[in-house]
Design a protein around this motif. Structure first.
Motif, PDB file in Angstrom:
ATOM      1  N   LEU A 560      42.647  43.616  32.595  1.00 20.99           N
ATOM      2  CA  LEU A 560      43.418  42.497  33.149  1.00 20.99           C
ATOM      3  C   LEU A 560      42.893  41.169  32.609  1.00 20.99           C
ATOM      4  O   LEU A 560      41.698  41.010  32.329  1.00 20.99           O
ATOM      5  N   ARG A 561      43.792  40.218  32.459  1.00 19.20           N
ATOM      6  CA  ARG A 561      43.411  38.909  31.928  1.00 19.20           C
ATOM      7  C   ARG A 561      42.643  38.097  32.981  1.00 19.20           C
ATOM      8  O   ARG A 561      42.992  38.098  34.167  1.00 19.20           O
ATOM      9  N   THR A 563      41.943  34.921  34.991  1.00 21.51           N
ATOM     10  CA  THR A 563      42.919  33.927  35.461  1.00 21.51           C
ATOM     11  C   THR A 563      42.505  32.489  35.145  1.00 21.51           C
ATOM     12  O   THR A 563      43.275  31.555  35.369  1.00 21.51           O
ATOM     13  N   TYR A 573      39.904  46.992  34.859  1.00 24.27           N
ATOM     14  CA  TYR A 573      40.750  47.192  36.035  1.00 24.27           C
ATOM     15  C   TYR A 573      39.867  47.649  37.192  1.00 24.27           C
ATOM     16  O   TYR A 573      39.069  48.588  37.042  1.00 24.27           O
ATOM     17  N   LEU A 593      41.430  39.350  41.195  1.00 21.62           N
ATOM     18  CA  LEU A 593      42.439  40.045  40.387  1.00 21.62           C
ATOM     19  C   LEU A 593      43.584  40.617  41.219  1.00 21.62           C
ATOM     20  O   LEU A 593      44.418  41.352  40.696  1.00 21.62           O
ATOM     21  N   ASN A 596      47.002  39.767  39.854  1.00 22.96           N
ATOM     22  CA  ASN A 596      47.229  40.463  38.581  1.00 22.96           C
ATOM     23  C   ASN A 596      47.603  41.921  38.806  1.00 22.96           C
ATOM     24  O   ASN A 596      48.491  42.466  38.139  1.00 22.96           O
ATOM     25  N   LEU A 600      51.036  43.632  37.709  1.00 25.08           N
ATOM     26  CA  LEU A 600      51.027  44.792  36.820  1.00 25.08           C
ATOM     27  C   LEU A 600      51.827  45.939  37.432  1.00 25.08           C
ATOM     28  O   LEU A 600      52.578  46.630  36.726  1.00 25.08           O
ATOM     29  N   GLN A 640      51.628  38.809  30.638  1.00 27.01           N
ATOM     30  CA  GLN A 640      51.099  37.672  31.401  1.00 27.01           C
ATOM     31  C   GLN A 640      49.804  38.016  32.124  1.00 27.01           C
ATOM     32  O   GLN A 640      48.958  37.137  32.341  1.00 27.01           O
ATOM     33  N   VAL A 641      49.629  39.294  32.490  1.00 22.55           N
ATOM     34  CA  VAL A 641      48.505  39.639  33.366  1.00 22.55           C
ATOM     35  C   VAL A 641      47.543  40.661  32.790  1.00 22.55           C
ATOM     36  O   VAL A 641      46.453  40.861  33.324  1.00 22.55           O
ATOM     37  N   ALA A 642      47.907  41.323  31.699  1.00 27.30           N
ATOM     38  CA  ALA A 642      47.066  42.403  31.176  1.00 27.30           C
ATOM     39  C   ALA A 642      47.079  42.377  29.655  1.00 27.30           C
ATOM     40  O   ALA A 642      47.848  41.653  29.019  1.00 27.30           O
TER      41      ALA A 642
END
Length: 669
Positions: A560-561, A563, A573, A593, A596, A600, A640-642
């Motif tokens: 995951l990215r 934030t 994860y 997270l 996120n 996801l 956007q999130v991963a």
């Protein structure tokens, strides 16, 4: 991507395939007979003489002049003669009779096959007056028109009737002709024209009221049958480019992409995003600069536009190729086919690869030697050839192939009527040969295979398979660099290439294509070996440097990215809900997270729903569009999130590719 040393044996095999597809072809024997002259003496002619000649033009000239090879080269080339399958009125008549018999037995598809063969093999009007009084082609078209009427295809039946008239069929006082024309218009829904044709039928039949009544009954029956038979043909069009208009620097490209790099850049010139790109955006719609069918599809696809044949139209002189329409035939016969017609079977018999045919097509479609020479520099500037890295034996083989193709052009009078039968080229011919030789090198790295989607069952996607039907050269598409995880998906409509983005690409980032080795389908060692030996570079894309797994081993849970703005770190994860707050090793902040993870999950649901929709429905076009929108939203949300790899996201990208391919060359078999 950097140039590296290659695996010599595998590279040699790859090079050979791009020059000669068939080992049994006579070109191999031609090369061996010439090679005996410079290998039998023990002298290193290739390295000591041939390789030291600085330019392609001088090397081509050398093989006609140097006493070591010139005698064998010129002696063989002197024997080049036309080899092609000519027309046969008797064969056409036999097939026409078989079509009529099958028509009487109501075996319509078999009758159509026989009628098409009759059309293809029939000579032109007045060529063989001993059979059908020189009207073999007109009568074959007349017969096929009747088959199409029985198949409820009024459009193609009318085309055949009109062609039969142009080929000499006496129709001005022929009541049956206007009766058939009336049926064609009735099937096409043009009732007014059907009525006019019926009146002409009535007049020419001597005002036979009974015959007119029967015709009107037939017209009504055909209208009813047509209404009860759903049309399976779908009209497909080139989609509109994303952004504002077309790029000035990349042929057929959107303004949302641009060129970067240059001669000093180790990556060469390549394409980057000029603006943020989302998945599913059309960034290139490019007509092929030149394209050729594989010979196995000469009888099933149009030689000009690659569409699948239903009512083939023949070349007036040969039976080797077919066209979908008079327009395609006339365009081809006015340009490239008039030079290839009588030598096509000879070239296929040589065993030359389709890339050699594309190189020749780049010349023949130009029409004149002067135009070839004028465009030659542009082609050399656009397409890399890596001449300086090419093995001398491989280069010599390509020079020898150039001499063979140049001889075919001489014999076909591409350069006009020659004053000598000797194969030694004039200065003008040598310049065209130099363009050919350059193309025989550059096409190895720049050509694209053109494919269609073959649908073999009721369900469009479950039974769809990719079938490569030809090869094309595209100036704009050649600017895209390779990555094993591409950012675009490629489809074709006719010979036009269409590139859609398959994932989000931010402004300034490279827009990568894929040259064949995809990380989902080939492990890293295989990809690297193929790319080194086929394209002569080492790939250092992200999928290679991180050694991503194949499709079946992709992780279900991606990283995951972070934030934090501009951090760019990827975090593992969380194994448990309670562990969804972690410290980022790069920005050193505590990152929650939770959002996120939920985004996801929403992405996975969108991607899965889109993919399941394709798998569980016999979709109409509007449902394909619905599936595309779900997939695009899911892929966007994931980005956007991963970060990849992630199985669900990549399945969605592959599903998106299938949807766009379905809107291109797609045929039911």
């Amino acid at each position: 991507m950097t140039s590296i040393d290659n695996d010599p044996l595998f590279t040699s095999l790859c090079n050979e395939k791009t020059l000669q597809s068939q080992k049994e072809g006579f070109f191999g024997e031609f090369y061996q007979s010439v090679a005996e002259n410079f290998t039998g003496t023990g002298a290193h002619w290739l390295t000591d003489v041939y390789q030291k000649v600085p330019t392609d033009r001088e090397r081509l000239r050398l093989i006609y002049d140097d006493p070591v090879v010139a005698y064998e080269v010129q002696g063989t080339l002197e024997h080049v003669e036309p080899v092609f399958r000519a027309k046969d009125a008797k064969f056409s008549w036999q097939r026409r009779e078989q079509a009529l018999k099958l028509l009487g037995e109501n075996k319509l598809q078999q009758a159509l096959i026989m009628a098409c063969q009759a059309v293809m093999r029939a000579p032109g009007q007045g060529v063989d007056r001993y059979i059908d009084k020189g009207l073999t082609l007109a009568l074959a078209l007349w017969t096929r028109a009747e088959v199409f009427i029985r198949l409820l295809d009024g459009k193609r039946a009318l085309q055949d009737l009109q062609l039969a008239s142009k080929c000499g069929l006496p129709v001005k006082q022929n009541a049956d002709y206007y009766g058939r024309v009336a049926k064609c218009y009735a099937l096409s829904g043009e009732n007014g024209r059907a009525e006019v044709a019926a009146k002409l039928f009535h007049q020419l039949s001597g005002h036979n009221d009974y015959a007119l009544t029967r015709l009107k009954e037939d017209l009504e029956d055909l209208r009813v049958l047509k209404q009860e038979t759903p049309s399976v043909e779908v009209e497909r069009t080139i989609p509109k480019l994303a952004g504002e208009g077309e790029s000035d620097e990349i042929a057929g490209a959107s303004t949302k992409i641009k060129l970067a790099g240059g001669k000093e850049d180790p990556r060469g010139r390549y394409v980057v995003a000029a603006a943020d790109l989302g998945p599913g955006e059309v960034i290139l719609t490019e007509q092929a600069y030149a394209a050729c069918l594989y010979p196995k599809y000469f009888g099933t696809h149009c030689n000009a536009c690659f569409c699948r044949l239903v009512a083939p139209v023949a070349c007036p002189d040969c039976c080797g190729v077919a066209f979908c329409s008079v327009a395609c035939r006339d365009k081809a016969c006015a340009t490239y086919h008039r030079f290839e017609c009588q030598y096509l079977d000879l070239m296929i018999g040589s065993g030359m690869s389709i890339l050699c045919h594309v190189a020749l097509r780049m010349v023949t479609q130009a029409g004149t030697p002067q135009k070839v020479i004028a465009e030659g520099q542009m082609l050399r500037d656009t397409f890399c050839a890596h001449t300086e890295h090419r093995d001398p034996e491989d280069h010599f083989k390509r020079t020898l192939m150039t001499a063979f193709l140049l001889r075919c052009l001489q014999k076909a009078e591409f350069f006009g009527r020659r004053t000598t039968e000797a194969p030694e080229p004039t200065e003008l011919e040598l310049q065209v040969g130099t363009v050919l030789l350059s193309a025989l090198q550059s096409l190895q790295f720049n050509a694209h295979e053109v494919y269609e989607t073959r649908i073999t069952g009721e369900h469009r996607f479950d039974t769809a398979k990719v079938q490569y039907i030809g090869v094309g050269i595209y100036r704009g598409a050649s600017m895209f660099n390779h990555e094993c995880y591409p950012g675009v998906t490629r489809s074709f409509l006719g010979t036009s290439m269409i590139l859609h983005t398959s994932r989000p690409i931010p402004a300034g980032a490279i827009v990568p294509e894929n040259y064949g080795p995809h990380f989902l389908r080939q492990p890293k060692p295989t990809r690297q070996r193929n790319l080194r030996s086929r394209y002569w570079f080492k790939c250092d894309c992200r999928a290679c440097t991180e050694d991503w797994p194949l499709m079946e081993k992709l992780p279900a849970r991606p990283r995951l990215r972070c934030t934090t703005a501009d951090c760019g770190n990827a975090l593992a994860y969380p194994a448990k809900p309670a562990q969804r707050t972690v410290k980022c090793g790069r920005c050193k902040k505590q990152i929650n997270l939770e959002a996120n993870v939920k985004m996801l999950e929403a992405s996975d649901e969108l991607c899965t729903t889109g993919a399941e929709m394709m798998a569980s429905h016999q979709l109409e076009d509007e449902r394909v569009d619905e599936a595309i929108e779900l997939l695009k939203k899911g892929i966007t949300l994931f980005a956007q999130v991963a970060v990849p790899p992630h199985k669900t996201a990549h399945v969605a990208e592959e599903s998106l590719r299938s949807c766009f391919a379905d809107k291109g060359n797609a045929n039911r078999y």
